[in-house]
Design a protein around this motif. Structure first.
Motif, PDB file in Angstrom:
ATOM      1  N   LEU A   1      66.849  -1.442 -30.015  1.00  0.00           N
ATOM      2  CA  LEU A   1      66.213  -1.894 -31.252  1.00  0.00           C
ATOM      3  C   LEU A   1      65.004  -1.047 -31.550  1.00  0.00           C
ATOM      4  O   LEU A   1      64.188  -0.790 -30.686  1.00  0.00           O
ATOM      5  CB  LEU A   1      65.799  -3.355 -31.103  1.00  0.00           C
ATOM      6  CG  LEU A   1      65.058  -3.990 -32.282  1.00  0.00           C
ATOM      7  CD1 LEU A   1      65.956  -4.018 -33.497  1.00  0.00           C
ATOM      8  CD2 LEU A   1      64.615  -5.391 -31.918  1.00  0.00           C
ATOM      9  N   ASP A   2      64.860  -0.638 -32.747  1.00  0.00           N
ATOM     10  CA  ASP A   2      63.730   0.208 -33.107  1.00  0.00           C
ATOM     11  C   ASP A   2      62.522  -0.579 -33.581  1.00  0.00           C
ATOM     12  O   ASP A   2      61.393  -0.203 -33.338  1.00  0.00           O
ATOM     13  CB  ASP A   2      64.145   1.190 -34.203  1.00  0.00           C
ATOM     14  CG  ASP A   2      64.894   2.387 -33.656  1.00  0.00           C
ATOM     15  OD1 ASP A   2      64.937   2.540 -32.421  1.00  0.00           O
ATOM     16  OD2 ASP A   2      65.425   3.140 -34.462  1.00  0.00           O
ATOM     17  N   VAL A   3      62.772  -1.649 -34.319  1.00  0.00           N
ATOM     18  CA  VAL A   3      61.683  -2.402 -34.925  1.00  0.00           C
ATOM     19  C   VAL A   3      61.939  -3.896 -34.787  1.00  0.00           C
ATOM     20  O   VAL A   3      63.071  -4.344 -34.910  1.00  0.00           O
ATOM     21  CB  VAL A   3      61.548  -2.056 -36.427  1.00  0.00           C
ATOM     22  CG1 VAL A   3      60.466  -2.909 -37.083  1.00  0.00           C
ATOM     23  CG2 VAL A   3      61.232  -0.581 -36.610  1.00  0.00           C
TER      24      VAL A   3
ATOM     25  N   PHE B   1      60.234  -7.762 -36.081  1.00  0.00           N
ATOM     26  CA  PHE B   1      59.293  -8.466 -36.945  1.00  0.00           C
ATOM     27  C   PHE B   1      58.734  -9.698 -36.239  1.00  0.00           C
ATOM     28  O   PHE B   1      59.361 -10.250 -35.325  1.00  0.00           O
ATOM     29  CB  PHE B   1      59.986  -8.945 -38.221  1.00  0.00           C
ATOM     30  CG  PHE B   1      60.174  -7.877 -39.263  1.00  0.00           C
ATOM     31  CD1 PHE B   1      61.414  -7.279 -39.434  1.00  0.00           C
ATOM     32  CD2 PHE B   1      59.129  -7.493 -40.092  1.00  0.00           C
ATOM     33  CE1 PHE B   1      61.612  -6.303 -40.405  1.00  0.00           C
ATOM     34  CE2 PHE B   1      59.312  -6.530 -41.062  1.00  0.00           C
ATOM     35  CZ  PHE B   1      60.555  -5.930 -41.218  1.00  0.00           C
TER      36      PHE B   1
ATOM     37  N   SER C   1      55.086  -6.318 -37.889  1.00  0.00           N
ATOM     38  CA  SER C   1      56.234  -5.637 -37.305  1.00  0.00           C
ATOM     39  C   SER C   1      55.723  -4.580 -36.345  1.00  0.00           C
ATOM     40  O   SER C   1      54.587  -4.121 -36.447  1.00  0.00           O
ATOM     41  CB  SER C   1      57.123  -4.998 -38.377  1.00  0.00           C
ATOM     42  OG  SER C   1      56.519  -3.848 -38.922  1.00  0.00           O
ATOM     43  N   SER C   2      56.580  -4.215 -35.418  1.00  0.00           N
ATOM     44  CA  SER C   2      56.193  -3.218 -34.435  1.00  0.00           C
ATOM     45  C   SER C   2      57.389  -2.390 -34.027  1.00  0.00           C
ATOM     46  O   SER C   2      58.510  -2.902 -33.935  1.00  0.00           O
ATOM     47  CB  SER C   2      55.602  -3.900 -33.190  1.00  0.00           C
ATOM     48  OG  SER C   2      55.394  -2.961 -32.143  1.00  0.00           O
ATOM     49  N   TYR C   3      57.138  -1.132 -33.774  1.00  0.00           N
ATOM     50  CA  TYR C   3      58.126  -0.321 -33.094  1.00  0.00           C
ATOM     51  C   TYR C   3      58.305  -0.910 -31.708  1.00  0.00           C
ATOM     52  O   TYR C   3      57.371  -1.448 -31.117  1.00  0.00           O
ATOM     53  CB  TYR C   3      57.647   1.122 -32.989  1.00  0.00           C
ATOM     54  CG  TYR C   3      58.606   2.038 -32.272  1.00  0.00           C
ATOM     55  CD1 TYR C   3      58.398   2.393 -30.938  1.00  0.00           C
ATOM     56  CD2 TYR C   3      59.720   2.539 -32.919  1.00  0.00           C
ATOM     57  CE1 TYR C   3      59.283   3.229 -30.278  1.00  0.00           C
ATOM     58  CE2 TYR C   3      60.611   3.372 -32.268  1.00  0.00           C
ATOM     59  CZ  TYR C   3      60.377   3.712 -30.950  1.00  0.00           C
ATOM     60  OH  TYR C   3      61.255   4.535 -30.289  1.00  0.00           O
TER      61      TYR C   3
END
Lengths: 120, 112
Positions: free
Chosen positions: B99-101, B103, B91-93
């Motif tokens: 969108l914050d994150v 997957f 997952s990534s910021y």
């Protein structure tokens, strides 16, 4: 001990409303973001949104904006995920999760999951 | 919002090392040092294995390591053990839209 305890499995019909819960304990509930993650049957993880219980600041993934509502009641250390009109495609496992001992976007504590089944 | 790209499956024998890649863009993986990796066994909740690209939470064996180069992050598991067989998600910021994150699609690790 940090714990997130989610409400039990639900079976609903299309069009019905639903609110599932996630109760936090063992930490300062108002000081850490809580997020919700969807996992459809046999599929991967999807980030739905996140709430800061201290001030109810809430952010949604564009994919879920308008489809669900995330809320929290800090008086009882509980976060919620709700639907006003369920669809069959909402059938999934839903996890709540929070970040306590790690920085950034990572979730280091997870609830056990709530299985939502929507079927006529 | 596109999920981060991971191989569908990887495999290795006990004792070997494997690497799982996670490819994004400069708006997510490449733009921030906020990449995490999760392990999920069947019927269980995900477990955080790596955060901030290469940090291990307390209790995670040092056989698990993370790295990043450009828009691709990697999870390496050395000394494979039978209990490592699971699905792994990155997952990534992200700064894409609101969108914050985001997957990755997940990778099934099979220990032969």
């Amino acid at each position: 001990e940090v714990q997130l305890v989610q409400s039990g499995a639900e079976v609903k019909k299309p069009g019905e409303s639903l609110k599932i819960s996630c109760k936090g304990s063992g930490y300062s509930f108002t000081s850490y973001w809580i997020g919700w993650v969807r996992q459809m049957p046999g599929k991967g993880l999807e980030w739905m949104g996140i709430i800061y219980p201290g001030d109810s600041d809430t952010r949604y993934s564009p994919s879920f904006q308008g489809q669900v509502t995330i809320s929290a009641d800090k008086s009882i250390s509980t976060a919620y995920l709700q639907w006003s009109s369920l669809k069959a495609s909402d059938t999934a496992m839903y996890y709540c999760a929070t970040s306590i001992a790690v920085a950034g976007e990572a979730f280091d504590y997870w609830g056990q999951g709530t299985l939502v089944t929507v079927s006529s | 919002q596109s999920a981060l790209t991971q191989p569908a499956s990887v495999s290795g024998s006990p004792g070997q090392s494997i690497t799982i890649s996670c490819t994004g863009t400069s708006s997510d993986v490449g733009g921030y040092n906020y990449v995490s990796w999760y392990q999920q066994h069947p019927g269980k909740a995900p477990k955080l294995m790596i955060y901030e690209v290469s940090n291990r939470p307390s209790g995670v064996p040092d056989r698990f390591s993370g790295s990043k180069s450009g828009n691709t992050a990697s999870l390496t598991i050395s000394g494979l053990q039978a209990e490592d067989e699971a699905d792994y998600y990155c997952s990534s910021y992200t700064s894409s839209s609101t969108l914050d994150v985001v997957f990755g699609g997940g990778t099934k690790l099979t220990v032969l």
